[in-house]
Enzyme design. Sequence first.
Site, PDB file in Angstrom:
ATOM      1  N   HIS A 113      -1.738 -23.472 -30.189  1.00 30.69           N
ATOM      2  CA  HIS A 113      -1.552 -22.484 -29.447  1.00 30.69           C
ATOM      3  C   HIS A 113      -2.378 -22.212 -28.247  1.00 30.69           C
ATOM      4  O   HIS A 113      -1.682 -21.703 -27.165  1.00 30.69           O
ATOM      5  CB  HIS A 113      -1.486 -21.213 -30.671  1.00 30.69           C
ATOM      6  CG  HIS A 113      -1.387 -19.893 -30.145  1.00 30.69           C
ATOM      7  ND1 HIS A 113      -0.161 -19.397 -30.505  1.00 30.69           N
ATOM      8  CD2 HIS A 113      -2.147 -19.110 -29.372  1.00 30.69           C
ATOM      9  CE1 HIS A 113      -0.174 -17.924 -29.643  1.00 30.69           C
ATOM     10  NE2 HIS A 113      -1.076 -17.740 -29.224  1.00 30.69           N
ATOM     11  N   GLU A 114      -3.572 -22.182 -28.289  1.00 28.58           N
ATOM     12  CA  GLU A 114      -4.523 -21.671 -26.880  1.00 28.58           C
ATOM     13  C   GLU A 114      -4.140 -22.934 -26.111  1.00 28.58           C
ATOM     14  O   GLU A 114      -4.154 -22.266 -24.920  1.00 28.58           O
ATOM     15  CB  GLU A 114      -6.045 -21.736 -27.593  1.00 28.58           C
ATOM     16  CG  GLU A 114      -6.126 -20.716 -28.498  1.00 28.58           C
ATOM     17  CD  GLU A 114      -5.782 -19.068 -28.221  1.00 28.58           C
ATOM     18  OE1 GLU A 114      -5.742 -18.994 -26.798  1.00 28.58           O
ATOM     19  OE2 GLU A 114      -5.270 -18.457 -28.754  1.00 28.58           O
ATOM     20  N   HIS A 137      -1.365 -21.531 -23.942  1.00 25.60           N
ATOM     21  CA  HIS A 137      -1.866 -20.590 -22.924  1.00 25.60           C
ATOM     22  C   HIS A 137      -2.635 -21.423 -21.867  1.00 25.60           C
ATOM     23  O   HIS A 137      -2.148 -20.953 -20.778  1.00 25.60           O
ATOM     24  CB  HIS A 137      -2.693 -19.703 -23.638  1.00 25.60           C
ATOM     25  CG  HIS A 137      -2.187 -18.677 -24.500  1.00 25.60           C
ATOM     26  ND1 HIS A 137      -1.045 -17.769 -23.956  1.00 25.60           N
ATOM     27  CD2 HIS A 137      -2.584 -18.142 -25.751  1.00 25.60           C
ATOM     28  CE1 HIS A 137      -0.957 -16.691 -25.093  1.00 25.60           C
ATOM     29  NE2 HIS A 137      -1.821 -17.133 -25.806  1.00 25.60           N
ATOM     30  N   HIS A 144      -0.021 -22.850 -19.669  1.00 23.00           N
ATOM     31  CA  HIS A 144       0.838 -21.790 -19.007  1.00 23.00           C
ATOM     32  C   HIS A 144       0.027 -21.543 -17.531  1.00 23.00           C
ATOM     33  O   HIS A 144       0.474 -21.010 -16.685  1.00 23.00           O
ATOM     34  CB  HIS A 144       0.678 -20.633 -19.723  1.00 23.00           C
ATOM     35  CG  HIS A 144       1.777 -19.736 -19.208  1.00 23.00           C
ATOM     36  ND1 HIS A 144       2.152 -18.361 -20.008  1.00 23.00           N
ATOM     37  CD2 HIS A 144       2.662 -19.502 -18.296  1.00 23.00           C
ATOM     38  CE1 HIS A 144       3.279 -17.829 -19.437  1.00 23.00           C
ATOM     39  NE2 HIS A 144       3.677 -18.704 -18.345  1.00 23.00           N
TER      40      HIS A 144
END
Length: 716
Positions: free
Chosen positions: A503-504, A507, A510
Amino acid sequence: MRKRFIAIAIGATLTAGFMAGCSNTESKAPNAMSIQAQNPFFQVSRLQYQAPDFSIIKNEHFTPALEQGMAEHYQEILAIANNPAAASFDNTIVAMEKSGALLSRASSVFYNLAGSNSNPELRKIQGEMAPKMAAHSDNINLNPALFARIEAIYNDRANLGLTPEAVRLVEVYHQRFIMAGAKLTDEQKVKIRALNEEQSTLTNEFSQRLLRLTKEIAVVVESKDELTGLTDSEITSAANDAKAAGHDGKYLINITNTTRQPVLASLENRELRQRIWEASANRGLSGENETASLVSRLAQLRAERATLLGYENWASYRLAPQMAKTPEAVYSMFGSMVPAVVANTEKEAADIQAMIDKTGGKFELAPWDWEFYAEKVRQEKYALDGNSIRPYFEFNRVLEDGVLYTLKELYGVTLKPRPDLPVYHPDVKAYEMFDADGSSMAIFYADYFAREGKRGGAWMSSFVGQSFLEGTKPVVVNVMNIKKAPEGQPTFVSYNEVTTMFHEMGHGTHGMFSKVTYPSLAGTSVSRDFVEFPSTFEEDWAAHPKVLANYAKHYETGKPIPDELLQKLLKSGSFNQGFDTLEYMAAALVDMEWHSLSPDAPLQDVATFEANALRKHGLNISAVPPRYKSTYFAHAFPGGYSASYYAYMWSEILAADAFAYVQTQGGLNREIGMKYRKTIREVGNSIAPMEAYKNFRGQEPTTQGLLKRRGLDSNI
């Protein structure tokens, strides 16, 4: 969670509490130049991509750099606002994008370290800076001459021959200034400055108290016999933690940031489980570091601020620029799901109570029992023993052969260690990201292990943002709180921690894949209910059979996880989803209820307010409390997710729909990965979120992917 600390008040998505005052004139002491020469922030870092040189950065560098940074930035803003030339995109918007370099350098490092590697001196500086940063933000956002220039450009934007990205930037600036109070009267501006300063002070105090509470509420255990169910490594860690805290010969159970505690799934001692759960759930209600009074006042003053800006309440204000648009849309989304989620949760509770009865328990299910007996139900239902899985989730293998492997397969990028780059703690590791053609893209810091001075949770942040305008490439960090094994022993991670690592990194990429011109639109500078989409999409790859088979290997033998065990793990993916969904929804709806209060509502008793909110939405199941109770709800009160915690599920709809679509396009392959990278990850906020999504998917999302992802009843 995505988090970005940049003090340039108008070029970024700010966490609540950036305010602060600086004078209209610059004043330098006789030795100012020598002080500047010794302060690393007064020059651009010479390290690759302007990565901070942590080998020379000291605590005493922050205050002078932040204060001088605010002074310089303010002078730059005044020059833009008072420019006698007619307002143009270049002399106003672009000039603002280029302003505040010193402040950005210093604040990005300071606020990152304040969250991940804090100490008493940094906390003192943070308290001193909070009101100053608040006033600085207001000095910019409430400058009438500056807003007049922005509005003139906004009104004529269609006739200026601007690129679509430039038009988007103008619109973002105009909206931010209006929502900051640019159209208020002089009298109203005085009032909003006071509210902003108080909010900044209270959110900072909330963060400080939470840090102190984490240490204060750790549970001391007298005897090793009470720890039956924990592994030898976990017991050794507890003994080491106790010794470090001055309890030699005892054991210490540290409390993580959520209501549920990972250790509760293993501990056999019910009395100890209750002590640990109560330490977690009751924190902040009373005592020297209580946060309950801060919750009540923050909700009240946010409502006052929203009304001043023309909104019914804080939730309406916060959602206006988001994809959801209105609180009603959020309440409707959750309301449509409540019946099926509650039904699933009640069924899970019945199964757990049956297991309690079956194993000789003479008690009714309580919150501290749920995970311990849910694990027994899971083992019985799927014949899946947690201890048999554990050796296949060694931290380094998960990172290298799971997270980084997926990045290469989907997006063609590789991360190579950069041990030559200085880091801010020995546990932090630096990497450089390279594209498929060998070109260098970014610097990445991995800060995965828990330690004193690090706030709870997991997040991504930036030290340097990407911008073609400024010629900068991303310098990004991922932060987590994984319990590190004693020296010489392997660190194993839970499957929940595995998905959080993915998940991180969602980010992180991104930010690192960003390819936009203007820094205010780069990377993760998107709406709250879109920013969690790329990260949630990424975490689903953790369960993809090909990815799982690549990293789930025995830490000693290197043999892949047996197919039978792998299939059991995959089939158990929907297990306990009623609990997981309900505890999240409960927290999100409590957040929405706090921020739906009117400004004339009296200060609330926190426990009573929470109970009423849960009862109102039909989520008052005693064995399943909210994931975060208000007194330690870091997202909603000191953090930037007030009236926005719903965004995780809103984004999950996008993520689940996108992931399901990718599977129809061949799943884990470079072609679909690059399409996703180019249409979603690279564009930042240069394109409206739904437009970007449709560029990738070809249509707006449906909820079918979410239902499948969560394993919930299809009639939701």
